[in-house]
Design a protein around this motif. Structure first.
Motif, mmCIF file in Angstrom:
data_model
loop_
_atom_site.group_PDB
_atom_site.id
_atom_site.type_symbol
_atom_site.label_atom_id
_atom_site.label_comp_id
_atom_site.label_asym_id
_atom_site.label_seq_id
_atom_site.Cartn_x
_atom_site.Cartn_y
_atom_site.Cartn_z
ATOM 1 N N MET A 188 0.795 -1.231 0.000
ATOM 2 C CA MET A 188 0.000 0.000 0.000
ATOM 3 C C MET A 188 0.826 1.280 0.000
ATOM 4 S SD MET A 188 -3.375 -0.363 0.069
ATOM 5 C CE MET A 188 -3.880 1.152 0.897
ATOM 6 N N THR A 189 2.108 1.180 0.324
ATOM 7 C CA THR A 189 2.908 2.385 0.545
ATOM 8 C C THR A 189 4.209 2.349 -0.256
ATOM 9 O OG1 THR A 189 4.250 1.574 2.405
ATOM 10 C CG2 THR A 189 2.020 2.345 2.917
ATOM 11 N N THR A 190 4.980 3.412 -0.124
ATOM 12 C CA THR A 190 6.275 3.474 -0.803
ATOM 13 C C THR A 190 7.328 2.626 -0.110
ATOM 14 O OG1 THR A 190 6.983 5.431 0.456
ATOM 15 C CG2 THR A 190 5.796 5.815 -1.628
ATOM 16 N N ALA A 191 6.977 1.971 0.998
ATOM 17 C CA ALA A 191 7.948 1.154 1.737
ATOM 18 C C ALA A 191 8.556 0.065 0.859
ATOM 19 C CB ALA A 191 7.290 0.530 2.971
ATOM 20 N N LYS A 192 7.795 -0.375 -0.143
ATOM 21 C CA LYS A 192 8.327 -1.423 -1.028
ATOM 22 C C LYS A 192 9.552 -0.956 -1.807
ATOM 23 C CE LYS A 192 4.773 -0.308 -4.497
ATOM 24 N NZ LYS A 192 3.865 0.386 -3.555
ATOM 25 N N GLY A 193 9.732 0.358 -1.917
ATOM 26 C CA GLY A 193 10.869 0.891 -2.651
ATOM 27 C C GLY A 193 11.986 1.426 -1.762
ATOM 28 N N TRP A 194 11.804 1.325 -0.440
ATOM 29 C CA TRP A 194 12.847 1.806 0.456
ATOM 30 C C TRP A 194 14.088 0.938 0.333
ATOM 31 C CZ3 TRP A 194 9.588 2.498 5.573
ATOM 32 C CH2 TRP A 194 8.665 3.539 5.377
ATOM 33 N N ALA A 245 -1.227 5.038 6.093
ATOM 34 C CA ALA A 245 -1.242 5.620 4.752
ATOM 35 C C ALA A 245 -2.353 4.991 3.916
ATOM 36 C CB ALA A 245 0.104 5.430 4.077
ATOM 37 N N ASP A 246 -3.090 5.840 3.192
ATOM 38 C CA ASP A 246 -4.214 5.376 2.380
ATOM 39 C C ASP A 246 -3.779 4.922 0.995
ATOM 40 O OD1 ASP A 246 -6.486 5.966 4.175
ATOM 41 O OD2 ASP A 246 -5.778 8.025 3.969
ATOM 42 N N GLY A 247 -2.606 5.333 0.569
ATOM 43 C CA GLY A 247 -2.155 4.989 -0.769
ATOM 44 C C GLY A 247 -0.946 5.829 -1.149
ATOM 45 N N ILE A 248 -0.716 5.915 -2.439
ATOM 46 C CA ILE A 248 0.459 6.608 -2.955
ATOM 47 C C ILE A 248 0.035 7.705 -3.925
ATOM 48 C CG2 ILE A 248 2.565 6.367 -4.323
ATOM 49 C CD1 ILE A 248 2.746 3.478 -3.315
ATOM 50 N N ALA A 249 0.500 8.922 -3.677
ATOM 51 C CA ALA A 249 0.327 10.040 -4.605
ATOM 52 C C ALA A 249 1.636 10.220 -5.373
ATOM 53 C CB ALA A 249 -0.026 11.316 -3.857
ATOM 54 N N ASP A 280 10.657 15.682 -6.466
ATOM 55 C CA ASP A 280 10.676 16.229 -7.821
ATOM 56 C C ASP A 280 9.630 15.481 -8.636
ATOM 57 O OD1 ASP A 280 11.414 17.841 -9.948
ATOM 58 O OD2 ASP A 280 13.558 17.555 -9.577
ATOM 59 N N ALA A 281 9.406 15.906 -9.865
ATOM 60 C CA ALA A 281 8.421 15.242 -10.722
ATOM 61 C C ALA A 281 8.733 13.745 -10.796
ATOM 62 C CB ALA A 281 8.431 15.858 -12.110
ATOM 63 N N GLY A 282 7.692 12.945 -10.567
ATOM 64 C CA GLY A 282 7.842 11.500 -10.613
ATOM 65 C C GLY A 282 8.022 10.845 -9.264
ATOM 66 N N THR A 283 8.263 11.640 -8.210
ATOM 67 C CA THR A 283 8.441 11.072 -6.873
ATOM 68 C C THR A 283 7.110 10.533 -6.357
ATOM 69 O OG1 THR A 283 10.198 12.664 -6.390
ATOM 70 C CG2 THR A 283 9.199 11.537 -4.510
ATOM 71 N N ASP A 284 7.134 9.315 -5.826
ATOM 72 C CA ASP A 284 5.950 8.729 -5.204
ATOM 73 C C ASP A 284 5.945 9.066 -3.720
ATOM 74 O OD1 ASP A 284 4.932 7.586 -7.512
ATOM 75 O OD2 ASP A 284 5.945 5.669 -7.209
ATOM 76 N N ILE A 285 4.750 9.403 -3.206
ATOM 77 C CA ILE A 285 4.590 9.937 -1.858
ATOM 78 C C ILE A 285 3.494 9.164 -1.128
ATOM 79 C CG2 ILE A 285 4.063 12.010 -0.503
ATOM 80 C CD1 ILE A 285 6.522 12.307 -2.320
ATOM 81 N N ASN A 286 3.730 8.811 0.135
ATOM 82 C CA ASN A 286 2.660 8.238 0.948
ATOM 83 C C ASN A 286 1.644 9.325 1.277
ATOM 84 O OD1 ASN A 286 3.746 5.584 1.187
ATOM 85 N ND2 ASN A 286 5.160 6.315 2.751
ATOM 86 N N ILE A 287 0.380 8.997 1.099
ATOM 87 C CA ILE A 287 -0.683 9.970 1.351
ATOM 88 C C ILE A 287 -1.675 9.407 2.370
ATOM 89 C CG2 ILE A 287 -1.938 9.124 -0.685
ATOM 90 C CD1 ILE A 287 -3.183 11.880 -0.991
ATOM 91 N N GLU A 288 -2.027 10.246 3.342
ATOM 92 C CA GLU A 288 -3.117 9.932 4.274
ATOM 93 C C GLU A 288 -4.079 11.107 4.264
ATOM 94 O OE1 GLU A 288 -4.055 9.517 9.024
ATOM 95 O OE2 GLU A 288 -2.112 8.746 8.326
#
Length: 202
Positions: free
Chosen positions: A75-81, A108-112, A179-187
């Motif tokens: 659900m989150t960006t943790a998979k890319g850490w 986190a509800d998802g990824i923006a 920057d453009a293209g960065t994935d962000i955790n969103i709540e």
């Protein structure tokens, strides 16, 4: 519970994949006093509430271990850490603490995704795209949590929204690296979610 006010920026020192990649054990370096970190404590890492399973010191820094399970990884960006990834950290809210941001669950509800960045004098304006199912909870002047940081929404256009980041926030969080293209955790704001649910029940 949390407030979205970052109190440290940590760094992943080690990462081990276990349970056939369905669980990541992370060791995160920080500057918290190790004596105040108990096993079982909750620490928000880039907006994701994780449970401490061990802690200690290394040189002049403290470390704590957490596990990121399959749901979090999916659900989150943790998979890319990765080792070296910097994370916005916040300790769990205690009774009597100042509520400087807004009520944040750390779920986190998802990824923006960052669509664009506009650099202004000492500030930055970001345009992001939210998942469609979350867009209805985002309103101008409303609160939102991005990578664990409590922010105010400036404008909204369907799935797109903007936030303006002030100099202090840029200097004490990881947002300067967006920057453009960065994935962000969103709540999304809990109050907006409950208000929408109440409307659906009428």
């Amino acid at each position: 519970m949390f407030t979205g006010i970052v109190t440290d920026v940590g760094e992943i020192a080690t990462l081990k994949q276990v349970a056939q990649g369905q669980l990541h054990r992370l060791r995160i370096l920080c500057r918290y006093d190790q004596s105040t970190i108990a096993d079982g404590a909750s620490i928000a890492c880039n907006g994701v509430c994780l449970t401490v399973v061990g802690s200690g010191t290394e040189g002049d820094r403290t470390w704590f271990d957490v596990d990121a399970a399959a749901e979090t990884l999916g659900m989150t960006t943790a998979k890319g850490w990765r080792v070296g990834t910097r994370l916005n950290l916040e300790r769990a809210l205690k009774i009597g603490d100042e509520l400087g941001g807004h009520i944040v669950a750390g779920h986190a509800d998802g990824i923006a995704t960052v669509l664009s960045r506009e650099n202004l004098p000492d500030m930055a304006r970001f345009t992001l795209r939210a998942p469609r199912e979350l867009a209805r909870f985002i309103a101008p002047k409303g609160s939102i949590t991005l990578d664990g940081v409590s922010l105010t929404v400036n404008t909204v256009d369907d799935e797109r929204f903007t936030v303006l980041i002030i100099p202090h926030t840029l200097s004490v969080t990881t947002l300067e690296s967006w920057d453009a293209g960065t994935d962000i955790n969103i709540e999304v704001d809990l109050m907006a979610r409950y208000a929408a649910r109440l409307t659906e029940m009428k």
